[in-house]
Design a protein around this motif. Structure first.
Motif, mmCIF file in Angstrom:
data_model
loop_
_atom_site.group_PDB
_atom_site.id
_atom_site.type_symbol
_atom_site.label_atom_id
_atom_site.label_comp_id
_atom_site.label_asym_id
_atom_site.label_seq_id
_atom_site.Cartn_x
_atom_site.Cartn_y
_atom_site.Cartn_z
ATOM 1 N N ARG A 118 0.652 -1.062 0.046
ATOM 2 C CA ARG A 118 0.137 0.112 0.124
ATOM 3 C C ARG A 118 0.828 1.316 0.167
ATOM 4 O O ARG A 118 0.662 2.363 -0.672
ATOM 5 N N PHE A 119 1.897 1.129 0.845
ATOM 6 C CA PHE A 119 2.635 2.620 0.939
ATOM 7 C C PHE A 119 3.817 2.587 0.086
ATOM 8 O O PHE A 119 4.547 3.738 -0.091
ATOM 9 N N ASP A 120 4.724 1.335 -0.019
ATOM 10 C CA ASP A 120 5.833 1.303 -0.670
ATOM 11 C C ASP A 120 5.736 0.710 -2.148
ATOM 12 O O ASP A 120 6.860 0.917 -2.723
ATOM 13 N N GLY A 121 4.659 0.444 -2.442
ATOM 14 C CA GLY A 121 4.200 -0.107 -3.868
ATOM 15 C C GLY A 121 5.090 -1.407 -4.306
ATOM 16 O O GLY A 121 4.812 -1.647 -5.263
ATOM 17 N N ILE A 122 5.316 -2.076 -3.036
ATOM 18 C CA ILE A 122 5.826 -3.456 -3.334
ATOM 19 C C ILE A 122 5.673 -4.383 -2.060
ATOM 20 O O ILE A 122 5.928 -3.715 -0.975
ATOM 21 N N ALA A 123 5.353 -5.766 -2.260
ATOM 22 C CA ALA A 123 5.323 -6.437 -1.303
ATOM 23 C C ALA A 123 6.522 -7.364 -1.285
ATOM 24 O O ALA A 123 6.727 -8.209 -2.220
ATOM 25 N N PRO A 124 7.460 -7.404 -0.182
ATOM 26 C CA PRO A 124 8.858 -7.967 -0.159
ATOM 27 C C PRO A 124 8.471 -9.533 -0.257
ATOM 28 O O PRO A 124 7.872 -9.797 0.742
ATOM 29 N N GLU A 125 9.316 -9.983 -1.024
ATOM 30 C CA GLU A 125 9.298 -11.542 -0.924
ATOM 31 C C GLU A 125 9.975 -12.034 0.471
ATOM 32 O O GLU A 125 9.540 -12.719 0.950
ATOM 33 N N HIS A 126 11.205 -11.221 0.718
ATOM 34 C CA HIS A 126 11.839 -11.556 1.688
ATOM 35 C C HIS A 126 11.707 -10.153 2.940
ATOM 36 O O HIS A 126 12.309 -9.395 2.735
ATOM 37 N N LEU A 127 11.093 -10.470 4.016
ATOM 38 C CA LEU A 127 11.028 -9.207 4.942
ATOM 39 C C LEU A 127 12.186 -9.056 5.633
ATOM 40 O O LEU A 127 12.835 -7.969 5.778
ATOM 41 N N ARG A 128 12.755 -10.286 5.976
ATOM 42 C CA ARG A 128 14.192 -10.528 6.571
ATOM 43 C C ARG A 128 15.112 -10.499 5.300
ATOM 44 O O ARG A 128 15.082 -11.535 4.564
ATOM 45 N N VAL A 129 16.124 -9.572 5.249
ATOM 46 C CA VAL A 129 16.944 -9.355 4.248
ATOM 47 C C VAL A 129 18.013 -10.611 4.242
ATOM 48 O O VAL A 129 18.468 -10.871 5.338
ATOM 49 N N PRO A 130 17.961 -11.330 3.357
ATOM 50 C CA PRO A 130 19.006 -12.729 3.185
ATOM 51 C C PRO A 130 20.397 -12.133 3.316
ATOM 52 O O PRO A 130 20.844 -11.139 2.954
ATOM 53 N N ALA A 131 21.135 -12.912 3.912
ATOM 54 C CA ALA A 131 22.504 -12.682 4.317
ATOM 55 C C ALA A 131 23.320 -12.472 2.797
ATOM 56 O O ALA A 131 24.279 -11.454 2.685
ATOM 57 N N SER A 132 22.955 -13.340 1.782
ATOM 58 C CA SER A 132 23.784 -13.095 0.529
ATOM 59 C C SER A 132 23.424 -11.527 0.116
ATOM 60 O O SER A 132 24.247 -11.265 -0.620
ATOM 61 N N ALA A 133 22.327 -10.844 0.313
ATOM 62 C CA ALA A 133 21.899 -9.557 -0.112
ATOM 63 C C ALA A 133 22.674 -8.599 0.668
ATOM 64 O O ALA A 133 23.172 -7.521 0.072
ATOM 65 N N LEU A 134 23.302 -8.890 1.702
ATOM 66 C CA LEU A 134 24.093 -8.118 2.675
ATOM 67 C C LEU A 134 25.485 -7.916 2.029
ATOM 68 O O LEU A 134 26.144 -6.906 1.898
ATOM 69 N N THR A 135 25.952 -9.220 1.561
ATOM 70 C CA THR A 135 27.263 -9.460 1.339
ATOM 71 C C THR A 135 27.361 -8.727 -0.230
ATOM 72 O O THR A 135 28.300 -8.004 -0.479
ATOM 73 N N GLU A 136 26.421 -8.864 -0.964
ATOM 74 C CA GLU A 136 26.297 -8.381 -2.387
ATOM 75 C C GLU A 136 26.294 -6.570 -2.248
ATOM 76 O O GLU A 136 26.942 -6.184 -3.169
ATOM 77 N N ALA A 137 25.618 -6.397 -1.387
ATOM 78 C CA ALA A 137 25.564 -4.978 -1.156
ATOM 79 C C ALA A 137 26.790 -4.287 -0.817
ATOM 80 O O ALA A 137 27.442 -3.210 -1.341
ATOM 81 N N LEU A 138 27.587 -4.969 0.044
ATOM 82 C CA LEU A 138 28.781 -4.505 0.564
ATOM 83 C C LEU A 138 29.815 -4.408 -0.615
ATOM 84 O O LEU A 138 30.816 -3.641 -0.886
ATOM 85 N N ASP A 139 29.807 -5.663 -1.409
ATOM 86 C CA ASP A 139 30.784 -6.031 -2.513
ATOM 87 C C ASP A 139 30.501 -4.650 -3.645
ATOM 88 O O ASP A 139 31.359 -4.636 -4.353
#
Length: 441
Positions: free
Chosen positions: A56-77
């Motif tokens: 409703r407010f962000d325009g997307i329903a996240p598949e992963h409410l808790r961010v996967p560890a792989s996404a954190l690593t990828e963002a840092l890289d």
């Protein structure tokens, strides 16, 4: 572009000054009515409610409410080297300053065998919010997480809004900052719903989130919009909060020696945050006031977020305030109680020492608020809306509890028995006295 308020020749007390000084009107009371059903929805609906509200407010329903560890690593890289270096330097400096804030435990021996120990105990779990609306604030992740880590908090969770452009995950720089800090519990949840998730906890949907998505926390900190502030108000008492943060503010106390360009740049830097941001110059120099107004006009039209800046500077919350002298200016800024206060005067350090109401004080022309926003080592989560009269900026103290531990021997207690009984009887609480006297019969 920016209004003038002329206080010259007027001797005003604090109440009168508060009536004439500019201040943004923050509709937290109105926002409470909007937020209340959202909090109830999250409390009852858990992960499913969080996804529905996000859509409703962000325009997307996240598949992963808790961010996967792989996404954190990828963002840092994926972080650019210079931004990574800047965040690492900010972490290093903020950690040094906040580590020095830790209070020491102490023991007071009142008589032989009569000891009171003062202990400082960290809360066990905190929820840290990082906004992601008009701007994205990895610096806020640093400020919140480092303060909690230095306090010794064992459980930290970060929430930031899901972004359509990032596949329903928070902004990559937010994720990278979490990874740099060693935080692996990160949620793609924004606004008031993040506050609700932290306060009440949230049940997961078994196929996506497991049985429990997020456990309740003890303290919630971090800046946000008026809806975040309203949500904090509603959950205060269930959890601790840092503050109901309002729009950002800068006040500059300056005399004729100040550089008009520096002052104008600093006023614009805070106006860039939000159309409701407050930029206030207090000066005894008409010449400086005119020069700053001219520079603001030129610089504001050229900056990237010129429309947002113009709205903030033209709003009723911003002004150039003329005073008779710096003494009168001190009375004005102390009454105002700015989130950020710059002192750009002769002998700025001595003037700053006389300030008693400000979230943070920036002394001299080479200590701009932008330095404090990122790498001064101080914390940029600060009291707004005049709450600097009684509140402090975020620090380790926000995550610590003061606990007194009392240890008396038999002889030490017996020495006080008659006096305890006398006071207890005077209060008509005789069982209190008997709880002491009864030990000796």
């Amino acid at each position: 572009m920016i209004q003038r308020i002329d206080l010259r020749g007027r001797s005003l007390g604090r109440r009168a000054l508060l009536d004439v000084l500019p201040r943004a009107e923050v509709g937290v009371d109105e926002a409470v009515h909007v937020v209340e059903p959202l909090l109830r929805q999250v409390r009852e609906g858990g992960a499913a409610a969080l996804r529905e509200i996000a859509l409703r407010f962000d325009g997307i329903a996240p598949e992963h409410l808790r961010v996967p560890a792989s996404a954190l690593t990828e963002a840092l890289d994926g972080l650019t080297p210079l931004v990574r270096s800047g965040l690492e330097e900010a972490i290093r400096r903020v950690r040094r300053v906040h580590g020095a804030q830790l209070p020491a435990d102490h023991v007071t021996e009142l008589a032989p065998g009569a000891v009171v120990r003062q202990r400082w105990i960290p809360v066990q779990r905190v929820g840290l919010y990082a906004p992601g609306g008009l701007a994205v604030y990895p610096s806020s992740v640093v400020m919140n997480v480092v303060a909690a880590q230095e306090a010794g908090v064992p459980g930290l969770a970060v929430a930031s809004p899901p972004q359509k452009d990032n596949g329903g995950l928070p902004h990559p720089t937010i994720l990278a900052a979490c990874a740099l800090l060693g935080v692996d519990e990160v949620y793609a949840v924004g606004g008031a719903q993040a506050v609700a998730m932290f306060a009440y906890g949230a049940a997961g949907s078994a196929e996506q989130d497991g049985e429990t998505l997020c456990e309740p926390v003890d303290v919630i900190t971090g800046p946000g919009n008026v809806y975040v502030a309203a949500a904090k108000r509603l959950v205060r008492g269930i959890v601790g909060i840092d503050s109901e943060a309002g729009p950002t503010e800068i006040a500059v106390l300056a005399d004729a020696t100040a550089d008009a360009g520096h002052v104008a740049l600093d006023l614009i830097s805070q106006a860039e945050h939000d159309p409701m941001a407050a930029s206030v110059l207090v000066t005894d120099s008409v010449e400086l006031a005119s020069a700053v107004e001219a520079r603001v006009q030129d610089l504001a039209s050229a900056t990237k977020h010129s429309t947002r800046v113009a709205r903030a500077l033209e709003g009723p919350q911003s002004a150039v305030v003329l005073v008779d002298d710096i003494e009168a200016g001190l009375a004005v800024v102390n009454a105002y109680g700015a989130e950020h206060l710059e002192i750009q005067t002769v002998d700025a350090g001595a003037v700053a020492a006389r300030v008693h109401s400000a979230g943070a004080i920036f002394v001299g022309p080479w200590s701009p608020v932008s330095l404090g926003d990122y790498m001064a080592g101080s914390n940029h989560v600060l009291p707004t809306g005049g709450t600097a009269h009684f509140a402090s900026g975020l620090g380790v103290h926000a995550f610590l509890k003061s606990v007194q531990q009392i240890e008396y021997t038999r002889d030490a207690l017996e020495e006080l028995t008659d006096r305890i009984v006398a006071v207890a009887n005077d209060e008509d609480l005789p069982a209190h006295g008997e709880a002491v006297r009864g030990r000796f019969h």
